[in-house]
Design a protein around this motif. Structure first.
Motif, PDB file in Angstrom:
ATOM      1  N   GLU A 117      50.445 -54.755 106.976  1.00  0.00           N
ATOM      2  CA  GLU A 117      49.525 -54.286 108.640  1.00  0.00           C
ATOM      3  C   GLU A 117      50.866 -52.785 108.609  1.00  0.00           C
ATOM      4  N   ARG A 118      49.746 -51.455 108.413  1.00  0.00           N
ATOM      5  CA  ARG A 118      50.950 -50.138 108.824  1.00  0.00           C
ATOM      6  C   ARG A 118      51.672 -50.016 107.869  1.00  0.00           C
ATOM      7  N   ASP A 156      43.368 -49.211 108.788  1.00  0.00           N
ATOM      8  CA  ASP A 156      43.255 -50.174 109.693  1.00  0.00           C
ATOM      9  C   ASP A 156      42.040 -50.980 109.623  1.00  0.00           C
ATOM     10  N   LYS A 157      41.768 -51.915 110.979  1.00  0.00           N
ATOM     11  CA  LYS A 157      40.584 -52.837 110.300  1.00  0.00           C
ATOM     12  C   LYS A 157      39.176 -51.918 109.821  1.00  0.00           C
ATOM     13  N   GLY A 162      42.234 -45.720 111.741  1.00  0.00           N
ATOM     14  CA  GLY A 162      43.826 -46.003 111.648  1.00  0.00           C
ATOM     15  C   GLY A 162      44.408 -44.565 112.790  1.00  0.00           C
TER      16      GLY A 162
END
Ligand code: GRF
Length: 216
Positions: A117-118, A156-157, A162
């Motif tokens: 994540e990130r 992101d997803k 994102g």
């Protein structure tokens, strides 16, 4: 008196590619020239065995790995798990690594994105949220946009959704074709992606909801 200066740990970087690799080259050159000083390229992984990007990695003495995805869907947790294993073997871990997508024609599963994540960046040849997805330059021309450009964003997803890190505008000329416009955008990409990697590896990015802010 003890020095208060602390050296920042070097961020292990992996680049995921599928094709030409010109952005990969821009980033590896930025590391070689010490424009990026807090990042080290640990591995380049291609889903295509014939990607020219693999030769660029070899030329820069970065391990070039092939994880052939022939016959697999564009989004596959099974495939992503193989990628994650390879990343971890090369020291690009979810706690402190950085993954760069550079012309990577696969879609990451939410599990992969959630794990790192990130810590995953992508470059897109348009000013997001305009013209996401494939053929962004053609989309801009077909729409009649007067300005397009490029965007570096956190992954992101979603696809190209994102938080945005950096953007550069590129004017569309009346006589532009997909090729001429793509070339002018690409020149800006080669400047923008290393800049975003430098900001990330220098620890200067923070994300507040959708906004990416610069911190000292
Ligand atoms: C670039 O235009 C990038 O914006 C897009 O795919 C292309 C990859 O080019 N995501 P290269 O492989 O880096 O030369």
């Amino acid at each position: 008196m003890p020095s208060t200066h602390t050296t920042r740990p070097v961020v292990p970087i992996a680049v995921l590619v599928s094709g030409r690799g010109s952005n990969l080259e821009a980033i590896l050159e930025a590391i070689d020239k010490k424009y990026i000083t807090n990042g080290a390229a640990k591995v380049v992984i291609s889903n295509r065995p014939d990607a020219p990007a693999l030769d660029i990695a070899r030329k820069h003495n970065v391990p070039a790995k092939i994880l052939d995805d022939h016959g697999l869907p564009k989004k596959s947790w099974e495939y992503d798990q193989r990628t994650i294993r390879l990343l971890q073997e090369h020291g690009v871990k979810s706690q402190d690594g950085l993954i760069l997508l550079s012309g990577y024609f696969r879609i990451l599963t939410p599990e992969f994105v959630g794990l790192y994540e990130r810590r995953i960046l992508n470059i897109h040849p348009a000013l997001l949220p305009a013209f996401p997805g494939l053929n962004a330059q053609k989309q801009a021309l077909d729409h009649g946009a007067k300005v397009t450009g490029c965007t570096v964003h956190f992954v992101d997803k979603g696809v190209d959704t994102g938080p945005i890190i950096l953007q550069t505008p590129v004017p569309v000329r009346d006589d532009d074709t997909v090729e001429t416009l793509s070339q002018r955008i690409l020149r800006e990409e080669h400047r923008l992606y290393p800049e975003a990697v430098r900001l990330f590896t220098d620890g200067m990015l923070t994300v507040k909801e959708r906004r990416v802010l610069l911190v000292e």
